[in-house]
Design a protein around this motif. Sequence first.
Motif, PDB file in Angstrom:
ATOM      1  N   ALA A  31       0.801  -1.235   0.000  1.00 37.47           N
ATOM      2  CA  ALA A  31       0.000   0.000   0.000  1.00 37.47           C
ATOM      3  C   ALA A  31       0.832   1.283   0.000  1.00 37.47           C
ATOM      4  N   TYR A  32       2.097   1.183   0.407  1.00 32.43           N
ATOM      5  CA  TYR A  32       2.866   2.421   0.645  1.00 32.43           C
ATOM      6  C   TYR A  32       3.870   2.691  -0.473  1.00 32.43           C
ATOM      7  N   SER A  33       4.351   3.941  -0.526  1.00 33.59           N
ATOM      8  CA  SER A  33       5.167   4.400  -1.659  1.00 33.59           C
ATOM      9  C   SER A  33       6.433   3.559  -1.850  1.00 33.59           C
ATOM     10  N   ARG A  87       0.108  -5.386   4.192  1.00 32.98           N
ATOM     11  CA  ARG A  87      -0.929  -4.447   4.638  1.00 32.98           C
ATOM     12  C   ARG A  87      -0.672  -4.042   6.085  1.00 32.98           C
ATOM     13  N   LEU A  88      -1.209  -2.879   6.455  1.00 31.47           N
ATOM     14  CA  LEU A  88      -1.179  -2.448   7.850  1.00 31.47           C
ATOM     15  C   LEU A  88      -2.108  -3.368   8.650  1.00 31.47           C
ATOM     16  N   LEU A  89      -1.550  -4.078   9.623  1.00 32.98           N
ATOM     17  CA  LEU A  89      -2.341  -5.085  10.352  1.00 32.98           C
ATOM     18  C   LEU A  89      -3.569  -4.460  11.033  1.00 32.98           C
ATOM     19  N   PRO A 141       7.530  -2.981  12.289  1.00 34.89           N
ATOM     20  CA  PRO A 141       6.858  -1.807  12.878  1.00 34.89           C
ATOM     21  C   PRO A 141       7.123  -0.514  12.114  1.00 34.89           C
ATOM     22  N   TRP A 142       6.130   0.370  12.135  1.00 33.77           N
ATOM     23  CA  TRP A 142       6.337   1.758  11.725  1.00 33.77           C
ATOM     24  C   TRP A 142       7.024   2.481  12.876  1.00 33.77           C
ATOM     25  N   PRO A 143       7.688   3.615  12.616  1.00 35.40           N
ATOM     26  CA  PRO A 143       8.233   4.414  13.721  1.00 35.40           C
ATOM     27  C   PRO A 143       7.098   4.937  14.623  1.00 35.40           C
ATOM     28  N   PRO A 144       7.448   5.444  15.820  1.00 33.34           N
ATOM     29  CA  PRO A 144       6.436   5.918  16.770  1.00 33.34           C
ATOM     30  C   PRO A 144       5.510   6.966  16.147  1.00 33.34           C
ATOM     31  N   GLN A 145       4.254   6.904  16.565  1.00 34.22           N
ATOM     32  CA  GLN A 145       3.212   7.775  16.002  1.00 34.22           C
ATOM     33  C   GLN A 145       3.117   9.098  16.750  1.00 34.22           C
ATOM     34  N   GLY A 146       3.096  10.179  15.983  1.00 29.88           N
ATOM     35  CA  GLY A 146       2.940  11.526  16.540  1.00 29.88           C
ATOM     36  C   GLY A 146       1.811  12.255  15.819  1.00 29.88           C
ATOM     37  N   PHE A 164      -9.542  15.410  10.557  1.00 32.95           N
ATOM     38  CA  PHE A 164      -8.440  14.522  10.925  1.00 32.95           C
ATOM     39  C   PHE A 164      -8.419  13.291  10.030  1.00 32.95           C
ATOM     40  N   ARG A 165      -7.282  13.025   9.416  1.00 33.61           N
ATOM     41  CA  ARG A 165      -7.147  11.840   8.559  1.00 33.61           C
ATOM     42  C   ARG A 165      -6.865  10.611   9.442  1.00 33.61           C
ATOM     43  N   SER A 166      -7.703   9.582   9.331  1.00 34.40           N
ATOM     44  CA  SER A 166      -7.486   8.385  10.143  1.00 34.40           C
ATOM     45  C   SER A 166      -7.104   7.211   9.243  1.00 34.40           C
ATOM     46  N   TYR A 167      -6.447   6.181   9.826  1.00 33.19           N
ATOM     47  CA  TYR A 167      -6.068   5.007   9.035  1.00 33.19           C
ATOM     48  C   TYR A 167      -6.558   3.681   9.619  1.00 33.19           C
ATOM     49  N   ASN A 168      -7.227   3.729  10.759  1.00 29.66           N
ATOM     50  CA  ASN A 168      -7.844   2.513  11.330  1.00 29.66           C
ATOM     51  C   ASN A 168      -8.869   2.945  12.377  1.00 29.66           C
ATOM     52  N   GLU A 186      -6.240   6.545   2.687  1.00 29.35           N
ATOM     53  CA  GLU A 186      -5.017   5.755   2.526  1.00 29.35           C
ATOM     54  C   GLU A 186      -3.808   6.688   2.451  1.00 29.35           C
ATOM     55  N   ALA A 187      -2.677   6.225   2.949  1.00 28.54           N
ATOM     56  CA  ALA A 187      -1.453   7.041   2.923  1.00 28.54           C
ATOM     57  C   ALA A 187      -1.137   7.530   1.509  1.00 28.54           C
ATOM     58  N   ALA A 188      -1.391   6.663   0.509  1.00 28.07           N
ATOM     59  CA  ALA A 188      -1.065   7.024  -0.876  1.00 28.07           C
ATOM     60  C   ALA A 188      -1.816   8.284  -1.325  1.00 28.07           C
ATOM     61  N   VAL A 203      -2.578  11.377  12.777  1.00 28.41           N
ATOM     62  CA  VAL A 203      -1.571  10.746  13.625  1.00 28.41           C
ATOM     63  C   VAL A 203      -0.849   9.770  12.710  1.00 28.41           C
ATOM     64  N   SER A 204       0.484   9.818  12.718  1.00 26.23           N
ATOM     65  CA  SER A 204       1.264   8.921  11.870  1.00 26.23           C
ATOM     66  C   SER A 204       2.727   9.031  12.287  1.00 26.23           C
ATOM     67  N   SER A 205       3.592   8.360  11.535  1.00 25.79           N
ATOM     68  CA  SER A 205       5.024   8.439  11.820  1.00 25.79           C
ATOM     69  C   SER A 205       5.644   9.593  11.048  1.00 25.79           C
ATOM     70  N   GLY A 206       6.859   9.978  11.444  1.00 25.53           N
ATOM     71  CA  GLY A 206       7.625  10.921  10.633  1.00 25.53           C
ATOM     72  C   GLY A 206       7.811  10.354   9.242  1.00 25.53           C
ATOM     73  N   ALA A 207       7.894   9.022   9.156  1.00 19.93           N
ATOM     74  CA  ALA A 207       8.150   8.353   7.876  1.00 19.93           C
ATOM     75  C   ALA A 207       7.061   8.671   6.843  1.00 19.93           C
ATOM     76  N   THR A 208       5.813   8.539   7.249  1.00 25.88           N
ATOM     77  CA  THR A 208       4.724   8.766   6.290  1.00 25.88           C
ATOM     78  C   THR A 208       4.627  10.247   5.913  1.00 25.88           C
ATOM     79  N   GLY A 209       4.831  11.134   6.877  1.00 24.41           N
ATOM     80  CA  GLY A 209       4.828  12.562   6.563  1.00 24.41           C
ATOM     81  C   GLY A 209       5.930  12.902   5.565  1.00 24.41           C
ATOM     82  N   LEU A 228       3.382   1.957  17.953  1.00 27.12           N
ATOM     83  CA  LEU A 228       4.137   1.637  16.736  1.00 27.12           C
ATOM     84  C   LEU A 228       3.383   0.529  15.998  1.00 27.12           C
ATOM     85  N   PRO A 229       2.496   0.891  15.081  1.00 25.09           N
ATOM     86  CA  PRO A 229       1.716  -0.151  14.389  1.00 25.09           C
ATOM     87  C   PRO A 229       2.585  -0.919  13.396  1.00 25.09           C
ATOM     88  N   ARG A 230       2.105  -2.097  12.980  1.00 23.55           N
ATOM     89  CA  ARG A 230       2.909  -2.947  12.097  1.00 23.55           C
ATOM     90  C   ARG A 230       2.284  -3.162  10.735  1.00 23.55           C
TER      91      ARG A 230
END
Length: 325
Positions: A31-33, A87-89, A141-146, A164-168, A186-188, A203-209, A228-230
């Motif tokens: 699902a991710y880039s 997929r994000l579990l 795991p994804w990095p910690p969520q902020g 607010f954008r949610s993912y679960n 979706e992140a995409a 709410v997400s990781s620095g990675a997705t931002g 830290l979701p997986r």
Amino acid sequence: MKNISKLAATLAVTTAMATPALAETWDMPMAYSGSNFHSVTGAEFGKCVTTGTGGAIEIVTHPSGSLFKGADIKRAVQTGQVNIGERLLSGHQNENALFGFDSVPFLATSFDDADKLWEAAKPTIEKVLAEQNLTLLYAVPWPPQGLYFRDEVNSVADMKGIKFRSYNNATSRLAELTGMLPVTIEAAEISQAFATGVADSMVSSGATGYDRKVWESLNYFYEVDAWLPRNYVFVNTDSWNGLDEATQNVMRGCAQMAEYAGTWRSKEYTGFTLQGLRDGGMTVAPASDTMKGELQTIGETMTTEWLEAAGADGAAIVDAFKGMQ
Ligand code: PCA
């Protein structure tokens, strides 16, 4: 004419000889880039399997939701439209609360704790997946969520009414409890959602931002370390049972390596991407003490709600995790 068909026949034989008898391509939707560390890990996992099986199985990854969108990947694998996927579990929390074990606020807030929590949860998650014709291979795991916002926010009161954008389920619930208005995206698709004002926070990781260059629209990232979701990689169980033991062993070996390498990358990517957000012009800072305290209280509510929804199996995961401290 004769010579040409003779040449074609020779080429056909040569090609057949160069390819193992049972060569198969396994398409792997993700699902991710493509540049995201999960996608890089998946691509390397694929190469490992191709090398390890002498080309008998070629795994081809399709990142960015290009083959199936995130929300459709699990079903595509379950029904055998593809053999394997990622997929994000916790995206499946709406089916079974147990899938949300890694999105319980402030239960596991570091990489070490997230690994312990995974160890505690894995047998249960494997069992639930097995009942759905799915075989788990690995999870990273994804990095910690902020918390990301367009404007400065110092307390929960400041969040009221923000889109607010949610993912679960957990992220939608967090929005409700903070007075925000959740919309699942979706992140995409988030760069566009922020650019057009469909959402102004998440709410997400620095990675997705970082992957989605959100600094083009958003200005603040508050480090909350909420969980830290997986992401997990899984195979259709019929496809899995169709593999011989040697091939299964190669896949298991590559999966173990991928889980290790992916986790390592996630840790490395944490600091790198937070710096990337700063370089993009964002303010990256810990949440204020007021905000932290208020989020802790909301986290307690969400923990109670999750334990109620996840029943005895959920409580057993939390107990096993706490026993590892
Ligand atoms: N990125 C994914 C899930 C968790 C994360 O850090 C997302 O925002 O969709």
